[in-house]
Design a protein around this motif. Structure first.
Motif, PDB file in Angstrom:
ATOM      1  N   MET A 193       0.855  -1.193   0.000  1.00 50.25           N
ATOM      2  CA  MET A 193       0.000   0.000   0.000  1.00 50.25           C
ATOM      3  C   MET A 193       0.891   1.243   0.000  1.00 50.25           C
ATOM      4  N   ASN A 194       0.611   2.180  -0.932  1.00 48.98           N
ATOM      5  CA  ASN A 194       1.431   3.390  -1.016  1.00 48.98           C
ATOM      6  C   ASN A 194       1.093   4.347   0.132  1.00 48.98           C
ATOM      7  N   PRO A 195       1.968   5.338   0.406  1.00 49.87           N
ATOM      8  CA  PRO A 195       1.765   6.238   1.557  1.00 49.87           C
ATOM      9  C   PRO A 195       0.437   6.996   1.525  1.00 49.87           C
ATOM     10  N   ALA A 196       0.026   7.445   0.335  1.00 52.92           N
ATOM     11  CA  ALA A 196      -1.227   8.200   0.244  1.00 52.92           C
ATOM     12  C   ALA A 196      -2.422   7.321   0.608  1.00 52.92           C
ATOM     13  N   SER A 197      -2.440   6.087   0.107  1.00 59.77           N
ATOM     14  CA  SER A 197      -3.528   5.160   0.438  1.00 59.77           C
ATOM     15  C   SER A 197      -3.498   4.806   1.918  1.00 59.77           C
ATOM     16  N   ARG A 198      -2.287   4.676   2.464  1.00 59.83           N
ATOM     17  CA  ARG A 198      -2.164   4.353   3.888  1.00 59.83           C
ATOM     18  C   ARG A 198      -2.731   5.499   4.744  1.00 59.83           C
ATOM     19  N   ARG A 199      -2.495   6.739   4.329  1.00 61.24           N
ATOM     20  CA  ARG A 199      -3.033   7.883   5.080  1.00 61.24           C
ATOM     21  C   ARG A 199      -4.557   7.895   5.012  1.00 61.24           C
ATOM     22  N   VAL A 200      -5.112   7.613   3.839  1.00 57.93           N
ATOM     23  CA  VAL A 200      -6.572   7.548   3.690  1.00 57.93           C
ATOM     24  C   VAL A 200      -7.146   6.488   4.624  1.00 57.93           C
ATOM     25  N   GLN A 201      -6.510   5.313   4.625  1.00 61.52           N
ATOM     26  CA  GLN A 201      -7.000   4.243   5.490  1.00 61.52           C
ATOM     27  C   GLN A 201      -6.893   4.644   6.965  1.00 61.52           C
ATOM     28  N   ARG A 202      -5.808   5.321   7.329  1.00 62.81           N
ATOM     29  CA  ARG A 202      -5.620   5.736   8.722  1.00 62.81           C
ATOM     30  C   ARG A 202      -6.721   6.709   9.153  1.00 62.81           C
ATOM     31  N   ILE A 203      -7.041   7.684   8.300  1.00 70.90           N
ATOM     32  CA  ILE A 203      -8.109   8.633   8.625  1.00 70.90           C
ATOM     33  C   ILE A 203      -9.436   7.901   8.777  1.00 70.90           C
ATOM     34  N   TYR A 204      -9.710   6.987   7.845  1.00 69.47           N
ATOM     35  CA  TYR A 204     -10.949   6.200   7.887  1.00 69.47           C
ATOM     36  C   TYR A 204     -11.064   5.427   9.194  1.00 69.47           C
ATOM     37  N   LEU A 205      -9.970   4.800   9.598  1.00 70.34           N
ATOM     38  CA  LEU A 205      -9.992   3.998  10.823  1.00 70.34           C
ATOM     39  C   LEU A 205     -10.172   4.873  12.068  1.00 70.34           C
ATOM     40  N   ILE A 206      -9.580   6.073  12.063  1.00 69.94           N
ATOM     41  CA  ILE A 206      -9.763   6.983  13.205  1.00 69.94           C
ATOM     42  C   ILE A 206     -11.210   7.477  13.273  1.00 69.94           C
ATOM     43  N   LEU A 207     -11.803   7.750  12.101  1.00 65.58           N
ATOM     44  CA  LEU A 207     -13.210   8.142  12.078  1.00 65.58           C
ATOM     45  C   LEU A 207     -14.086   7.037  12.654  1.00 65.58           C
ATOM     46  N   LEU A 208     -13.813   5.800  12.240  1.00 62.78           N
ATOM     47  CA  LEU A 208     -14.575   4.665  12.767  1.00 62.78           C
ATOM     48  C   LEU A 208     -14.359   4.522  14.269  1.00 62.78           C
ATOM     49  N   LEU A 209     -13.114   4.679  14.686  1.00 60.46           N
ATOM     50  CA  LEU A 209     -12.787   4.550  16.107  1.00 60.46           C
ATOM     51  C   LEU A 209     -13.583   5.559  16.942  1.00 60.46           C
ATOM     52  N   GLY A 210     -13.548   6.832  16.529  1.00 53.51           N
ATOM     53  CA  GLY A 210     -14.250   7.867  17.283  1.00 53.51           C
ATOM     54  C   GLY A 210     -15.754   7.688  17.272  1.00 53.51           C
ATOM     55  N   ASN A 211     -16.311   7.400  16.085  1.00 48.90           N
ATOM     56  CA  ASN A 211     -17.761   7.224  15.977  1.00 48.90           C
ATOM     57  C   ASN A 211     -18.241   6.059  16.824  1.00 48.90           C
ATOM     58  N   THR A 212     -17.528   4.937  16.729  1.00 48.42           N
ATOM     59  CA  THR A 212     -17.958   3.739  17.450  1.00 48.42           C
ATOM     60  C   THR A 212     -17.770   3.906  18.949  1.00 48.42           C
ATOM     61  N   LEU A 213     -16.666   4.537  19.356  1.00 46.91           N
ATOM     62  CA  LEU A 213     -16.450   4.784  20.777  1.00 46.91           C
ATOM     63  C   LEU A 213     -17.584   5.633  21.344  1.00 46.91           C
ATOM     64  N   ALA A 214     -17.945   6.690  20.610  1.00 49.44           N
ATOM     65  CA  ALA A 214     -19.035   7.557  21.060  1.00 49.44           C
ATOM     66  C   ALA A 214     -20.343   6.776  21.165  1.00 49.44           C
ATOM     67  N   ALA A 215     -20.659   6.030  20.117  1.00 49.61           N
ATOM     68  CA  ALA A 215     -21.926   5.290  20.094  1.00 49.61           C
ATOM     69  C   ALA A 215     -21.970   4.209  21.161  1.00 49.61           C
ATOM     70  N   SER A 216     -20.848   3.500  21.356  1.00 49.24           N
ATOM     71  CA  SER A 216     -20.858   2.316  22.214  1.00 49.24           C
ATOM     72  C   SER A 216     -20.933   2.640  23.707  1.00 49.24           C
ATOM     73  N   PHE A 217     -20.728   3.890  24.074  1.00 50.03           N
ATOM     74  CA  PHE A 217     -20.910   4.248  25.485  1.00 50.03           C
ATOM     75  C   PHE A 217     -22.325   3.933  25.962  1.00 50.03           C
ATOM     76  N   ILE A 218     -23.276   3.934  25.046  1.00 47.16           N
ATOM     77  CA  ILE A 218     -24.671   3.689  25.458  1.00 47.16           C
ATOM     78  C   ILE A 218     -25.218   2.369  24.932  1.00 47.16           C
ATOM     79  N   TRP A 219     -24.476   1.666  24.078  1.00 49.48           N
ATOM     80  CA  TRP A 219     -24.997   0.435  23.494  1.00 49.48           C
ATOM     81  C   TRP A 219     -25.308  -0.616  24.554  1.00 49.48           C
ATOM     82  N   GLY A 220     -24.467  -0.712  25.557  1.00 52.51           N
ATOM     83  CA  GLY A 220     -24.655  -1.753  26.557  1.00 52.51           C
ATOM     84  C   GLY A 220     -25.784  -1.485  27.529  1.00 52.51           C
ATOM     85  N   ILE A 221     -26.238  -0.216  27.589  1.00 53.70           N
ATOM     86  CA  ILE A 221     -27.250   0.117  28.597  1.00 53.70           C
ATOM     87  C   ILE A 221     -28.454   0.853  27.998  1.00 53.70           C
ATOM     88  N   ASN A 222     -28.550   0.927  26.670  1.00 55.25           N
ATOM     89  CA  ASN A 222     -29.600   1.715  26.036  1.00 55.25           C
ATOM     90  C   ASN A 222     -30.999   1.233  26.407  1.00 55.25           C
TER      91      ASN A 222
END
Length: 424
Positions: A1-30
């Motif tokens: 994977m070239n550096p530009a594609s790796r950066r895109v994937q890294r941003i995507y994974l951080i977005l998923l990390l933040g979104n899921t972390l935010a959502a999952s705070f209430i998933w277990g007790i909703n």
């Protein structure tokens, strides 16, 4: 994977990390949160149904926003909308508000999530194509599942522990705060690579054009259409089972106030998701077709749900829960790759929104129906019924398989243009 594609994937994974972390705070007790606010089982799952109804109502308009204005704009609108509506949910709980207000705010929560669905995935695929990525989409989506699994584990455990140490409302406030942080991050780093909004038409004409082309490349293409039409059954049952397992595990455990055990359900699913995300690309290679992987996982899901419903042992329920989460995690990246390889870039977000819309339709009708069955006969019976409902979607997926679309067999990247269309 070239550096530009790796950066895109890294941003995507951080977005998923933040979104899921935010959502999952209430998933277990909703569900416990809604019941603590004075709602019945039927009203709690009806509130969830209004959430999915909001996704149905707003799914296509927000998908068009992503395909006409931009993927980044859609993501930013989603974070702000979810942050505000999550805070409103906390206020409704604080005030012990009547059901009608839960229904209204749940609709608006659905609006927030529709800005995400399709847009983030479309941003990723377009940006990877723009940066010259030629690897497997399953591998990228699989890594995404691993990251979301880690975030889900951390968030659901912390949410359950936080609720037990303070009260059921605090995790919702934490969720709203994390979403604000994600807004700032996305505003700084996201760029719509590989996608240029078409400003040559007015807003209404551009919307009509995107919708027409999306139908041509989506619902009129049989291989895509059948896969989308199968979504309500697996998605509707999956949403219900996820939330019903919280009180069901407490029931099997024997302590209705053990909120950390409710968080355990989401945490176990997250661990299973991590394992599934890691192994999905490898399991995919065991099958000649992508649809074989998805259909096989759906059959295992049905069997597991029925076994969960008939079981009365807490420890065995934990094992079955891990199996159920694992087969879902294996199927999801394969299904995502299958659909993305059949959809052109300009219509990608809208067609993916069609897919999300049909999945949400299942939640609108199936959740309250299964919630009512839980009131009448118990959670175990409702899970058995859910497994039978999911079974209905398998023949529809088989219909997609019978179209023999080239995207069903590829192991590396294939562009939608390379596939011979099977539109009617």
């Amino acid at each position: 994977m070239n550096p530009a594609s790796r950066r895109v994937q890294r941003i995507y994974l951080i977005l998923l990390l933040g979104n899921t972390l935010a959502a999952s705070f209430i998933w277990g007790i909703n569900t416990l949160f809604l019941l603590d606010a004075g709602l019945s089982n039927f009203e709690a799952f009806a509130a969830n149904a209004f959430f999915t109804a909001g996704m149905v109502i707003f799914e296509i308009p927000t998908g068009v926003v992503a395909d006409t204005v931009g993927r980044k704009a859609s993501y930013l609108l989603g974070t702000i909308t979810l942050s505000v509506t999550t805070a409103l949910y906390w206020l409704l709980w604080l005030w012990q508000s009547p059901f009608v207000w839960w229904a209204i705010v749940s609709l608006l929560l659905g609006l927030g999530f529709t800005f995400f669905s399709g847009a983030v995935e479309a941003w990723l695929v377009d940006a990877l194509t723009s940066t010259g990525y030629t690897g497997s989409l399953e591998a990228v989506f699989g890594r995404g599942l691993v990251v979301t699994g880690i975030a889900m584990f951390a968030g659901s455990v912390l949410g359950g522990v936080l609720a037990q140490a303070t009260n059921l409302g605090v995790p919702f406030l934490v969720r709203a705060g994390v979403l604000v942080v994600m807004f700032v991050y996305a505003f700084v780093v996201m760029k719509d690579l590989g996608f240029v909004p078409d400003h040559s038409q007015g807003p209404l004409k551009a919307t009509r054009t995107v919708l027409t082309e999306s139908i041509d490349h989506g619902l009129k293409r049989r291989s895509v259409r059948y896969m989308i039409l199968s979504a309500p059954f697996a998605s509707g049952v999956g949403i219900y089972a996820f939330y019903a397992l919280q009180p069901y595990l407490l029931e099997l455990y024997g302590d209705p106030s053990a909120y950390s055990i409710a968080g355990l359900a989401a945490a176990i699913l997250s661990l299973a998701q991590i394992a599934g995300g890691v192994l999905a690309p490898r399991i995919r290679t065991l099958f000649a077709k992508r649809t074989s992987t998805v259909i096989g996982a759906s059959l295992l899901s049905v069997i597991t749900l029925v076994a969960l419903g008939l079981n009365s042992l807490f420890w065995l329920a934990i094992v079955l829960l891990m199996v159920w989460g694992f087969v879902f995690a294996v199927a999801e990246p394969v299904r995502q790759a299958y659909l993305n390889d059949m959809i052109p870039s300009k219509q990608r977000a809208t067609v993916l929104s069609f897919d999300s819309l049909f999945g949400s339709l299942g939640g609108v009708f199936i959740q309250p129906a299964l919630g009512r069955s839980a009131d009448a006969w118990g959670y175990g019976t409702s899970l058995v019924l859910g497994g039978l409902v999911e079974l209905v979607g398998i023949p529809i997926m088989l219909a997609s398989r019978r179209q023999h679309d080239p995207a069903d067999s590829v192991r590396e990247r294939a562009t939608p243009a390379e596939a011979s269309p099977d539109t009617e």
